[in-house]
Write an enzyme that holds these catalytic residues in place. Structure first.
Site, PDB file in Angstrom:
ATOM      1  N   GLY A 274     -15.360   3.390   4.126  1.00  0.00           N
ATOM      2  CA  GLY A 274     -13.983   3.807   3.913  1.00  0.00           C
ATOM      3  C   GLY A 274     -13.381   3.366   2.599  1.00  0.00           C
ATOM      4  N   GLN A 275     -14.199   2.788   1.714  1.00  0.00           N
ATOM      5  CA  GLN A 275     -13.644   2.391   0.414  1.00  0.00           C
ATOM      6  C   GLN A 275     -13.340   3.634  -0.418  1.00  0.00           C
ATOM      7  OE1 GLN A 275     -16.077  -0.246  -1.993  1.00  0.00           O
ATOM      8  NE2 GLN A 275     -14.418  -0.635  -3.438  1.00  0.00           N
TER       9      GLN A 275
ATOM     10  N   ASP B 118       0.852  -1.199   0.000  1.00  0.00           N
ATOM     11  CA  ASP B 118       0.000   0.000   0.000  1.00  0.00           C
ATOM     12  C   ASP B 118       0.883   1.244   0.000  1.00  0.00           C
ATOM     13  OD1 ASP B 118      -3.224   0.501   0.979  1.00  0.00           O
ATOM     14  OD2 ASP B 118      -1.815   2.193   1.102  1.00  0.00           O
ATOM     15  N   ILE B 119       0.486   2.244  -0.765  1.00  0.00           N
ATOM     16  CA  ILE B 119       1.272   3.482  -0.887  1.00  0.00           C
ATOM     17  C   ILE B 119       1.243   4.311   0.401  1.00  0.00           C
ATOM     18  CG2 ILE B 119      -0.524   5.054  -1.750  1.00  0.00           C
ATOM     19  CD1 ILE B 119       1.468   5.913  -3.941  1.00  0.00           C
TER      20      ILE B 119
ATOM     21  N   ASN C 235     -13.087  -3.108   2.518  1.00  0.00           N
ATOM     22  CA  ASN C 235     -14.084  -2.059   2.710  1.00  0.00           C
ATOM     23  C   ASN C 235     -15.048  -2.069   1.532  1.00  0.00           C
ATOM     24  OD1 ASN C 235     -12.812  -1.057   5.091  1.00  0.00           O
ATOM     25  ND2 ASN C 235     -11.311   0.009   3.826  1.00  0.00           N
TER      26      ASN C 235
ATOM     27  N   HIS D 171     -10.196  -5.087  -3.372  1.00  0.00           N
ATOM     28  CA  HIS D 171      -8.868  -5.312  -2.794  1.00  0.00           C
ATOM     29  C   HIS D 171      -8.988  -5.791  -1.367  1.00  0.00           C
ATOM     30  CE1 HIS D 171      -9.986  -1.051  -2.312  1.00  0.00           C
ATOM     31  NE2 HIS D 171      -9.381  -1.110  -1.142  1.00  0.00           N
ATOM     32  N   LEU D 172      -8.077  -6.682  -1.037  1.00  0.00           N
ATOM     33  CA  LEU D 172      -7.966  -7.202   0.331  1.00  0.00           C
ATOM     34  C   LEU D 172      -6.762  -6.536   0.978  1.00  0.00           C
ATOM     35  CD1 LEU D 172      -8.884  -9.408   2.416  1.00  0.00           C
ATOM     36  CD2 LEU D 172      -7.117 -10.866   1.393  1.00  0.00           C
ATOM     37  N   HIS D 173      -7.002  -5.855   2.107  1.00  0.00           N
ATOM     38  CA  HIS D 173      -5.894  -5.295   2.878  1.00  0.00           C
ATOM     39  C   HIS D 173      -5.331  -6.388   3.785  1.00  0.00           C
ATOM     40  CE1 HIS D 173      -6.912  -0.886   2.333  1.00  0.00           C
ATOM     41  NE2 HIS D 173      -8.131  -1.387   2.151  1.00  0.00           N
TER      42      HIS D 173
HETATM   43  P1  5GP Z   1      -9.743   1.475   0.481  1.00  0.00           P
HETATM   44  O1  5GP Z   1      -9.781   2.762   1.274  1.00  0.00           O
HETATM   45  O2  5GP Z   1     -10.456   1.630  -0.836  1.00  0.00           O
HETATM   46  O3  5GP Z   1     -10.182   0.257   1.250  1.00  0.00           O
HETATM   47  O4  5GP Z   1      -8.212   1.205   0.181  1.00  0.00           O
HETATM   48  C1  5GP Z   1      -7.535   1.757  -0.893  1.00  0.00           C
HETATM   49  C2  5GP Z   1      -6.070   1.680  -0.565  1.00  0.00           C
HETATM   50  O5  5GP Z   1      -5.334   1.896  -1.760  1.00  0.00           O
HETATM   51  C3  5GP Z   1      -5.614   2.720   0.446  1.00  0.00           C
HETATM   52  O6  5GP Z   1      -5.043   2.067   1.570  1.00  0.00           O
HETATM   53  C4  5GP Z   1      -4.583   3.545  -0.334  1.00  0.00           C
HETATM   54  O7  5GP Z   1      -3.487   3.956   0.450  1.00  0.00           O
HETATM   55  C5  5GP Z   1      -4.169   2.609  -1.432  1.00  0.00           C
HETATM   56  N1  5GP Z   1      -3.755   3.272  -2.657  1.00  0.00           N
HETATM   57  C6  5GP Z   1      -4.412   4.276  -3.310  1.00  0.00           C
HETATM   58  N2  5GP Z   1      -3.747   4.640  -4.418  1.00  0.00           N
HETATM   59  C7  5GP Z   1      -2.651   3.817  -4.478  1.00  0.00           C
HETATM   60  C8  5GP Z   1      -1.572   3.712  -5.418  1.00  0.00           C
HETATM   61  O8  5GP Z   1      -1.474   4.426  -6.417  1.00  0.00           O
HETATM   62  N3  5GP Z   1      -0.634   2.763  -5.157  1.00  0.00           N
HETATM   63  C9  5GP Z   1      -0.692   1.947  -4.069  1.00  0.00           C
HETATM   64  N4  5GP Z   1       0.293   1.054  -3.898  1.00  0.00           N
HETATM   65  N5  5GP Z   1      -1.696   2.024  -3.166  1.00  0.00           N
HETATM   66  C10 5GP Z   1      -2.663   2.951  -3.374  1.00  0.00           C
END
Ligand code: 5GP
Ligand code: ZN
Length: 114
Positions: A93-94, A31-32, A87, A100-102
């Site tokens: 929080g999505q 994750d970034i 999410n 995607h699975l964290h």
């Molecule tokens: P969500 O909030 O949708 O469950 O998670 C999205 C995740 O994607 C966040 O944790 C966010 O930091 C990550 N993310 C968003 N843009 C990028 C990107 O360009 N590269 C990477 N590696 N992660 C990203």
């Protein structure tokens, strides 16, 4: 492939990411903006907007996402505990609408989540 989707762009190689695993069906990368010392995302290579968009035909794929996540957690040394999170929807929080699975670990975690 969705033209606007940031994770589809990572799959296509148009946006760089620190890849940890890849096969025909799934991709895993860091994750970034990590929320824990280990924060990995595991995604399908097909564009599915989120958990609620999964169909019966995606059941094996979903199992593979979880299995890939747990294998990567083990490889990251998280045997003591880790958290898998998906999410669904903005209210939960999505922020990226590609399934995607964290995989989070490396620090103590509390419950309930925020
Ligand atoms: P969500 O909030 O949708 O469950 O998670 C999205 C995740 O994607 C966040 O944790 C966010 O930091 C990550 N993310 C968003 N843009 C990028 C990107 O360009 N590269 C990477 N590696 N992660 C990203
Ligand atoms: Zn996508």
């Amino acid at each position: 492939m969705s033209q606007e989707c940031i994770f589809c762009k990572i799959i296509a190689g148009d946006i760089p990411a620190k890849l940890l695993y890849e096969d025909d069906e799934v991709l895993a990368f860091n994750d970034i903006s990590p929320q824990a010392p280990t924060h990995i995302l595991v995604i399908p290579k097909t564009h599915i907007s989120g958990p609620a968009a999964l169909t019966d035909a995606d059941q094996a794929l979903m199992g593979k996402l979880v299995k890939t996540g747990t294998t990567l957690a083990e490889q990251a040394g998280l045997q003591d505990g880790f958290r898998l999170v998906m999410n669904n929807g903005e209210r939960a929080g999505q922020t990226v609408f590609h399934l995607h699975l964290h995989v989070l670990g490396g620090r103590p975690m509390t419950w309930p989540p925020g």
